[in-house]
Motif scaffolding. Structure first.
Motif, short mmCIF file in Angstrom:
data_model
loop_
_atom_site.label_atom_id
_atom_site.label_comp_id
_atom_site.label_asym_id
_atom_site.label_seq_id
_atom_site.Cartn_x
_atom_site.Cartn_y
_atom_site.Cartn_z
N ASP A 51 -24.92 -0.11 33.29
CA ASP A 51 -24.77 -0.25 31.81
C ASP A 51 -27.23 -1.61 32.13
N LEU A 95 -30.74 2.25 25.36
CA LEU A 95 -29.63 2.50 24.75
C LEU A 95 -28.91 3.94 23.94
N ARG A 96 -30.32 3.71 23.13
CA ARG A 96 -30.37 4.37 22.01
C ARG A 96 -30.39 6.21 22.41
N LEU A 134 -30.96 0.32 29.76
CA LEU A 134 -30.60 -1.84 28.60
C LEU A 134 -31.79 -0.61 27.94
N PRO A 135 -33.41 -0.63 28.58
CA PRO A 135 -33.88 -0.31 27.29
C PRO A 135 -33.73 0.83 26.62
N GLY A 153 -24.81 6.43 16.93
CA GLY A 153 -24.43 4.38 17.77
C GLY A 153 -23.39 4.11 18.56
N PHE A 154 -22.57 5.31 19.04
CA PHE A 154 -21.61 5.08 19.97
C PHE A 154 -21.88 5.44 21.42
N LEU A 155 -21.85 4.54 22.45
CA LEU A 155 -22.20 5.27 23.28
C LEU A 155 -21.49 6.23 24.62
N ASP A 158 -24.04 -9.67 33.88
CA ASP A 158 -22.56 -9.22 33.53
C ASP A 158 -22.10 -8.25 33.76
N PHE A 159 -23.04 -7.20 33.49
CA PHE A 159 -23.30 -5.65 33.49
C PHE A 159 -23.00 -5.17 34.64
#
Lengths: 339, 499
Positions: free
Chosen positions: B353, B360-361, B357-358, B367-369, B348-349
């Motif tokens: 994204d 994202l931090r 994925l690994p 916390g907001f991308l 779906d990405f």
């Protein structure tokens, strides 16, 4: 060829919102009194509780799960808050805290059943639904709870619904017009914005979507899959409990028969939400829009004197159309893009 | 040599711009086992699918026993007596039914099939079929409960119930033990005696030695060699299959700097020999071996998905025994898993994204991308790896397999790591993308140790400084690239040449 594809693409993206706008315009002309602030607020108020439940179920849909117990959690919260205040004579804050804690606990148990004991999500939450529907009737021997009710031992219940508690369900804030916006609508909008930000714009939300799309890949990328899945059910449990509190505060009694339609209505809103903006997946904005769509349709029809018993039929029809929209059209778009 | 049962002339097949079969000529004589060899992507499986009616050829013709043969579907090919047993056994049997029903399944679907099933008659007929094949299994047993080899036999027996003229076996021994394989060979010999033309696809040298009457090799969609004079020149066939003795990619083997990963007496599974191995900074190792050789198990142990039976691993001199993927990631051990559709791609990405994925931090604040940073990082990798797409916002499924794989590899190159594991990174990847990926892995190798797990020899030769051969859970050979004795390598892979 290009043109046809562009039209399909446009229809998938904006079709539902255009339909929503068209509906508003239609009712504004066809039903006198529809296009007024009070009527608009009424629409919001009518969908606030199902909308809040739908936002919770959206979170479980995102991780590839499903929560059938939300309706039962909401009615349990309704009964629990009444029991807490009327029979145990707790203040409002304790009643609210009990309900939220109960919702979180049910969500946690659901999550553990699904993640740790590997019960399929539909079955686990179906079981939980049954359990709660039964459980909420045991303390009162199946009776509704109201101020001054007779208890089993012959005495009369001394407690009553706290004013602060009823405020949650009945107070209206001034907004241009005096006493316009009810508290539940404000809470609905707040929760919608929070869930929208959380799912769409934080890394936690993104990982939850990844888990729903390919759990194994998310795990191999280092995502704590079990924690996120359990978390989704806890969120769903808490939002359902909030819905139940609002319902209790509005009714002012622990009515055993209330909330029968909550589950179906909120699941429908979340599924209709798939079709909004061509997302083809659960999303908070779509869920809120889906809930409003149903609310507007019902409000308009009521004002045009459609009989009440046609409501479920209309909801069902909207849902089926939205699902076709989502799955048929976007699968066509997908295959076109792949070519 | 007997007359050809099946003859192919100039078979052509393309998928889009991908020209997979470029004029295949092949004849299968009756009562003869023809082994087909070819590297990944050579077009073997496409050729099989054309013969068994799954794909229609774009050009060329096929003749079966002298008559024109152009099956439009798999069932049409079956009806003409061309029977295929596919690689994954469970496609050939219905696990929840008993043996008799499996063997007689076609009697249920055929025209004029009876409504009522008479179990006793069914079992009698099934027992006859099985007896003719030398199979002795309880006709009432559920297939799911049988060992793999028996299931394979039943899949073949089911095929044989139609009295075929051509039998195609696609890597039939890849999941079998030596003893089980021996029973299969006996069956193949028996069928050969009955005059069936057999096309046998395999990489296992021991199989080929044991059973081949002739060898046909394929490379890049064309037949690259035919070997039929006895004794068979297997080394020549391997060369013809690879198209070169050494790889076309010039690799200057580097020996690497300080050791990053050291294995000390690591036992990957019960009963296996302990492994000792050192991977150094800047070095690319290839671990190769057959299915079940233990190479996947080794990768999983290092990535925290499985525990070793005994022994230990050291990472930068400190013990490395990750209990979870997250623990492995925390030590800077990254893995590109095999089978990207199941284990890596988030369908779906979009590309950005999927790639980030690994991490994202690292691409978020409170916390907001930060979508712009995700896209910028993805765009950089798209450039470096030559990923063909319009933008980092393209849905991942709009990319070709090779480009998807590049995204999955770019995912783990976004951040520096100490040990990069790549499990079958070239699976389902066309040759161009494969070269791009190999080049990029080598270009970025400094600062980490890299281990590539591959089953195909030529993939190992294309990417590695050193090639480690595993067999039955043990390391049986080490070769420095550039000085590889191909014959010895092949022998070690198949478990020969092991003292």
């Amino acid at each position: 060829m290009m043109r046809a594809e562009a039209v399909t693409d446009f229809a998938i993206r904006y079709g539902f919102l255009i339909l929503l706008a068209g509906l508003v315009v239609f009712f504004a002309f066809a039903a006198p009194g529809f296009a007024t602030p009070r009527s608009a607020v009424f629409v919001f108020q009518s969908v606030a509780i199902t909308g809040i439940l739908a936002l919770g179920v959206t979170c479980t849909l995102v991780v590839g799960g499903f929560d059938l117990s939300i309706g039962a959690v909401a009615t349990s919260a309704l009964m629990l808050s009444a029991y807490s205040m009327v029979i145990l004579e707790h203040p409002a804050i304790v009643a609210v805290a009990l309900c939220l804690g109960m919702g979180a606990l049910v969500g946690l148990v659901n999550g553990l059943l699904i993640v740790t004991f590997r019960v399929p999500d539909l079955l686990a939450t179906l079981g939980m639904m049954f359990l709660l529907i039964g459980l909420q009737r045991i303390p009162t021997q199946g009776n509704s709870i109201a101020t001054g009710m007779a208890l089993a031992d012959g005495t009369v219940a001394e407690g009553r619904f706290a004013e602060a508690f009823l405020w949650i369900g009945r107070h209206r804030f001034d907004l241009v017009i005096e006493r316009l916006v009810p508290v539940p609508v404000v809470i609905f909008i707040l929760i919608a914005v929070m869930i929208w930000l959380f799912l769409g714009h934080t890394r936690h939300g993104r990982l939850m979507y990844a888990i729903g799309s390919n759990e194994r890949a998310a795990a191999l990328a280092g995502a704590p899959v079990s924690a996120y899945k359990i978390g989704a059910y806890v969120i769903s449990g808490i939002t359902a409990a909030i819905g139940g509190i609002l319902l209790a505060a509005r009714l002012g009694r622990g009515d055993i028969a209330s909330g029968n339609n909550l589950l179906l209505d909120s699941v429908a809103a979340a599924l209709i939400g798939f079709a909004v903006l061509g997302a083809a997946r659960p999303n908070a904005f779509g869920t809120a829009a889906g809930a409003l769509f149903v609310g507007i349709l019902l409000q308009g029809m009521t004002m045009m004197n459609a009989p009440y018993y046609t409501q479920d039929f209309v909801k069902g029809a909207v849902l089926v159309v939205a699902l076709v929209f989502t799955f048929y059209l976007s699968s066509r778009r997908g295959s076109a893009a792949r070519r | 040599m007997a007359t050809a049962t099946l003859e192919l002339q100039g078979i052509e097949k393309s998928f889009g711009r991908n020209h997979v079969l470029r004029g295949i000529d092949l004849s299968l004589p009756a009562g003869c086992v023809t082994v087909l060899m070819g590297a990944n992507g050579a077009g073997k499986s496409t050729l099989v699918k054309v013969i068994c009616g799954h794909h229609q050829p774009d050009g060329g013709r096929m003749r079966l026993a002298g008559r024109d043969f152009r099956p439009r579907s798999a069932s049409e090919a079956l009806a003409s007596g061309v029977v295929t047993v596919h690689q994954s056994i469970d496609d050939g049997v219905i696990p929840d039914l008993d043996v008799a029903s499996n063997l007689m399944l076609d009697r249920f679907t055929g025209r004029g099939a009876r409504l009522w099933v008479r179990d006793r008659a069914l079992r009698r007929m099934a027992a006859e079929v099985a007896g003719a094949m030398g199979i002795t299994v309880d006709m009432g047993a559920r297939v799911a409960e049988l060992p793999l080899a028996e299931r394979q036999m039943i899949a073949i027996a089911r095929a044989m119930a139609r009295a075929p003229r051509v039998l195609i076996l696609d890597e039939p021994t890849s999941a079998l033990s030596a003893a089980e394989a021996e029973r299969l060979f006996a069956l193949v010999e028996r069928l050969k005696g009955q005059g069936v033309a057999i096309l046998y696809i395999s990489h296992r040298m021991s199989d080929i030695r044991r059973i081949a009457d002739r060898i046909v090799t394929m490379r890049d969609g064309a037949v690259s060699g035919l070997f039929e004079s006895q004794p068979l020149d297997i080394e020549g066939a391997v060369t013809a299959m690879l198209g070169h003795r050494m790889t076309e990619v010039d690799i200057e083997a580097r020996s690497g700097a300080a050791p990053v990963l050291e294995l000390e007496g690591l036992v990957v599974r019960p009963g296996a020999q302990p492994i000792g191995l050192t991977a150094r900074d800047g070095e690319v190792l290839a671990v190769t071996g057959l299915l079940g050789s233990g190479k996947s198990a080794l990768a999983e142990i290092l990535f925290g998905l499985r525990r070793p039976v005994a022994g230990r691993a050291l990472l930068d001199g400190r013990p490395h025994a990750p209990q979870s993927v997250r623990a492995a990631l925390a030590r800077g051990v990254f893995m590109v898993p095999r089978d990207r559709a199941a284990n890596a791609v988030v369908p779906d990405f979009d590309i950005a994204d999927n790639m980030t994925l690994p991490f994202l931090r690292a691409f978020s604040r409170a916390g907001f991308l930060l979508a712009r940073r995700q896209r910028a990082a993805a765009a950089r990798k798209i450039d470096e790896l030559g990923i063909v797409c319009q933008s980092p916002g393209d849905p991942i499924l709009t990319l070709s397999g090779g480009n998807q794989q590049k995204v999955m590899i770019a995912r783990w190159l976004l951040r520096p790591c100490r040990l990069l594991l790549l499990d079958e990174p070239f699976q389902g990847v066309d040759i161009g993308a494969r070269r791009d990926i190999g080049r990029h892995i080598r270009a970025t190798a400094a600062g980490r140790a890299t281990i590539v797990f591959v089953a195909e020899i030529d993939e190992a030769l294309e990417v590695a400084d050193r090639i480690i051969v595993m067999h039955e859970g043990a390391v049986v050979g080490t070769h420095v690239n550039g000085r590889v004795d191909l014959g010895r390598l092949v022998a070690q892979i198949s478990g020969e040449g092991v003292a």
